[in-house]
Structures are given as C-alpha cells and as structure tokens.
Scaffold this motif. Sequence first.
Motif, PDB file in Angstrom:
ATOM      1  N   HIS A 110       0.850  -1.189   0.000  1.00  0.00           N
ATOM      2  CA  HIS A 110       0.000   0.000   0.000  1.00  0.00           C
ATOM      3  C   HIS A 110       0.882   1.234   0.000  1.00  0.00           C
ATOM      4  O   HIS A 110       2.096   1.120  -0.192  1.00  0.00           O
ATOM      5  CB  HIS A 110      -1.015  -0.020   1.152  1.00  0.00           C
ATOM      6  CG  HIS A 110      -0.440  -0.380   2.481  1.00  0.00           C
ATOM      7  ND1 HIS A 110       0.285   0.484   3.242  1.00  0.00           N
ATOM      8  CD2 HIS A 110      -0.478  -1.548   3.158  1.00  0.00           C
ATOM      9  CE1 HIS A 110       0.655  -0.106   4.368  1.00  0.00           C
ATOM     10  NE2 HIS A 110       0.209  -1.347   4.331  1.00  0.00           N
ATOM     11  N   GLU A 111       0.301   2.415   0.186  1.00  0.00           N
ATOM     12  CA  GLU A 111       1.025   3.671  -0.012  1.00  0.00           C
ATOM     13  C   GLU A 111       2.311   3.813   0.786  1.00  0.00           C
ATOM     14  O   GLU A 111       3.257   4.443   0.338  1.00  0.00           O
ATOM     15  CB  GLU A 111       0.119   4.875   0.306  1.00  0.00           C
ATOM     16  CG  GLU A 111      -0.967   5.097  -0.702  1.00  0.00           C
ATOM     17  CD  GLU A 111      -2.291   4.478  -0.266  1.00  0.00           C
ATOM     18  OE1 GLU A 111      -2.293   3.566   0.585  1.00  0.00           O
ATOM     19  OE2 GLU A 111      -3.322   4.915  -0.790  1.00  0.00           O
ATOM     20  N   SER A 112       2.373   3.217   1.973  1.00  0.00           N
ATOM     21  CA  SER A 112       3.586   3.332   2.785  1.00  0.00           C
ATOM     22  C   SER A 112       4.710   2.448   2.261  1.00  0.00           C
ATOM     23  O   SER A 112       5.850   2.591   2.682  1.00  0.00           O
ATOM     24  CB  SER A 112       3.291   2.965   4.243  1.00  0.00           C
ATOM     25  OG  SER A 112       3.091   1.574   4.359  1.00  0.00           O
ATOM     26  N   GLY A 113       4.377   1.515   1.374  1.00  0.00           N
ATOM     27  CA  GLY A 113       5.378   0.594   0.837  1.00  0.00           C
ATOM     28  C   GLY A 113       5.454  -0.716   1.591  1.00  0.00           C
ATOM     29  O   GLY A 113       6.140  -1.638   1.173  1.00  0.00           O
ATOM     30  N   ALA A 114       4.760  -0.807   2.728  1.00  0.00           N
ATOM     31  CA  ALA A 114       4.790  -2.043   3.511  1.00  0.00           C
ATOM     32  C   ALA A 114       4.116  -3.171   2.731  1.00  0.00           C
ATOM     33  O   ALA A 114       3.043  -2.984   2.167  1.00  0.00           O
ATOM     34  CB  ALA A 114       4.087  -1.839   4.851  1.00  0.00           C
ATOM     35  N   ALA A 115       4.764  -4.315   2.723  1.00  0.00           N
ATOM     36  CA  ALA A 115       4.220  -5.472   1.991  1.00  0.00           C
ATOM     37  C   ALA A 115       3.339  -6.313   2.900  1.00  0.00           C
ATOM     38  O   ALA A 115       3.586  -6.422   4.095  1.00  0.00           O
ATOM     39  CB  ALA A 115       5.362  -6.318   1.452  1.00  0.00           C
ATOM     40  N   GLU A 116       2.302  -6.878   2.312  1.00  0.00           N
ATOM     41  CA  GLU A 116       1.469  -7.853   2.993  1.00  0.00           C
ATOM     42  C   GLU A 116       1.451  -9.098   2.122  1.00  0.00           C
ATOM     43  O   GLU A 116       1.201  -9.007   0.926  1.00  0.00           O
ATOM     44  CB  GLU A 116       0.053  -7.321   3.198  1.00  0.00           C
ATOM     45  CG  GLU A 116      -0.007  -6.153   4.164  1.00  0.00           C
ATOM     46  CD  GLU A 116      -1.421  -5.695   4.431  1.00  0.00           C
ATOM     47  OE1 GLU A 116      -2.269  -6.545   4.767  1.00  0.00           O
ATOM     48  OE2 GLU A 116      -1.665  -4.494   4.299  1.00  0.00           O
ATOM     49  N   VAL A 117       1.737 -10.240   2.723  1.00  0.00           N
ATOM     50  CA  VAL A 117       1.758 -11.514   2.006  1.00  0.00           C
ATOM     51  C   VAL A 117       0.522 -12.297   2.421  1.00  0.00           C
ATOM     52  O   VAL A 117       0.316 -12.567   3.602  1.00  0.00           O
ATOM     53  CB  VAL A 117       3.032 -12.319   2.325  1.00  0.00           C
ATOM     54  CG1 VAL A 117       3.020 -13.655   1.603  1.00  0.00           C
ATOM     55  CG2 VAL A 117       4.274 -11.510   1.974  1.00  0.00           C
ATOM     56  N   LEU A 118      -0.301 -12.637   1.442  1.00  0.00           N
ATOM     57  CA  LEU A 118      -1.526 -13.390   1.686  1.00  0.00           C
ATOM     58  C   LEU A 118      -1.377 -14.751   1.027  1.00  0.00           C
ATOM     59  O   LEU A 118      -1.004 -14.830  -0.137  1.00  0.00           O
ATOM     60  CB  LEU A 118      -2.726 -12.645   1.099  1.00  0.00           C
ATOM     61  CG  LEU A 118      -2.887 -11.237   1.666  1.00  0.00           C
ATOM     62  CD1 LEU A 118      -3.235 -10.281   0.563  1.00  0.00           C
ATOM     63  CD2 LEU A 118      -3.924 -11.241   2.736  1.00  0.00           C
ATOM     64  N   GLN A 119      -1.652 -15.814   1.789  1.00  0.00           N
ATOM     65  CA  GLN A 119      -1.572 -17.158   1.242  1.00  0.00           C
ATOM     66  C   GLN A 119      -2.938 -17.809   1.324  1.00  0.00           C
ATOM     67  O   GLN A 119      -3.622 -17.716   2.342  1.00  0.00           O
ATOM     68  CB  GLN A 119      -0.545 -17.987   1.986  1.00  0.00           C
ATOM     69  CG  GLN A 119       0.867 -17.476   1.734  1.00  0.00           C
ATOM     70  CD  GLN A 119       1.890 -18.477   2.151  1.00  0.00           C
ATOM     71  OE1 GLN A 119       1.923 -18.885   3.293  1.00  0.00           O
ATOM     72  NE2 GLN A 119       2.713 -18.865   1.208  1.00  0.00           N
ATOM     73  N   ARG A 120      -3.322 -18.467   0.230  1.00  0.00           N
ATOM     74  CA  ARG A 120      -4.618 -19.138   0.160  1.00  0.00           C
ATOM     75  C   ARG A 120      -4.627 -20.294   1.147  1.00  0.00           C
ATOM     76  O   ARG A 120      -3.685 -21.079   1.219  1.00  0.00           O
ATOM     77  CB  ARG A 120      -4.859 -19.662  -1.244  1.00  0.00           C
ATOM     78  CG  ARG A 120      -6.224 -20.288  -1.422  1.00  0.00           C
ATOM     79  CD  ARG A 120      -6.407 -20.806  -2.826  1.00  0.00           C
ATOM     80  NE  ARG A 120      -6.179 -19.761  -3.785  1.00  0.00           N
ATOM     81  CZ  ARG A 120      -7.129 -19.244  -4.564  1.00  0.00           C
ATOM     82  NH1 ARG A 120      -8.351 -19.713  -4.494  1.00  0.00           N
ATOM     83  NH2 ARG A 120      -6.851 -18.303  -5.412  1.00  0.00           N
ATOM     84  N   ARG A 121      -5.698 -20.396   1.914  1.00  0.00           N
ATOM     85  CA  ARG A 121      -5.860 -21.521   2.826  1.00  0.00           C
ATOM     86  C   ARG A 121      -6.216 -22.761   2.028  1.00  0.00           C
ATOM     87  O   ARG A 121      -6.971 -22.689   1.071  1.00  0.00           O
ATOM     88  CB  ARG A 121      -6.961 -21.233   3.836  1.00  0.00           C
ATOM     89  CG  ARG A 121      -6.579 -20.158   4.813  1.00  0.00           C
ATOM     90  CD  ARG A 121      -7.653 -19.983   5.821  1.00  0.00           C
ATOM     91  NE  ARG A 121      -7.227 -19.023   6.816  1.00  0.00           N
ATOM     92  CZ  ARG A 121      -7.922 -18.747   7.898  1.00  0.00           C
ATOM     93  NH1 ARG A 121      -9.085 -19.332   8.101  1.00  0.00           N
ATOM     94  NH2 ARG A 121      -7.479 -17.877   8.750  1.00  0.00           N
TER      95      ARG A 121
END
Length: 139
Positions: A110-121
């Motif tokens: 997002h705008e701050s550059g922080a990454a979020e990793v989402l993994q499919r269950r």
Amino acid sequence: YGGGFSLGNALNSFANGPWGQRLGMALKDLSVRITGGGREVLSSAEVELLGRSQRMTYKAELVRVSGMRISERIIEVTFPDPLADQALPFDMKRTILVTYLDQDTMIVRHESGAAEVLQRRKEDADDEANGAPMAGEET
C-alpha cells in the motif's frame, strides 16, 4: 487508513508493542476473504486481551483501478466488546499495488510501501476446486 495504514499491520504492531505486551494482547487466526468476483473483502482477527478472546472484523469493497492497482474502501468495522459495531468517523480507503499473484500467494503493497503476504488456505482452494461457493457468494 489513507496514507498507507493497514488495520492488520496496526493490530500486529500494537499487540507486539509495549502496551499490547503489558495487556497480554495476542493475535490469532488473521484472515482475509475475497469474494463477490474479487469485489468484496472480509478481514478478521481473533484478538486475545486479558485472557479473553474476541473476533474483530472489517468489511471492504475493492475497485480495480488498473491491471495491478486496486482501491480498497472500508465500509464496516466490528470491534470486540464493549465497543462492538462503530460508525466510521472518516472515509477509510487505500490504494493497493499487487506485486505478485499466483494460485496460492498474493503480495500487495500500500502507499507506505509495507508489503502484505496473503496465502490461500488449503480448505478455500479445495472448495474452489470442487466448485463450492465461497462464503458470502450467492449460488
């Protein structure tokens, strides 16, 4: 959360910070469910505070801005008791850049550059493979 603020990251930071540690706060079972053909989001976390577990959720809508950009707007937030459902005091939205996507993993920033990793269950992938509707989808 304009300006790159993420509810999940904020909860995680607070729980692992000095106040969260003093209050015995812990997060469990963080999840994001995207349904409605990729337009609806239900995000939830099990929050343990002072030995008591409660669920916190938010609902959002996604709008495709481009092939890699998505706008997310929070439409409803449910806090643990005694706060419960709260009207949002301001418009909460952010732009998300999808930096990686395959059948099992999605990485967004997002705008701050922080990454979020989402993994499919696994259970969600199995349901989808068997043609079962996802929660919140109409049949």
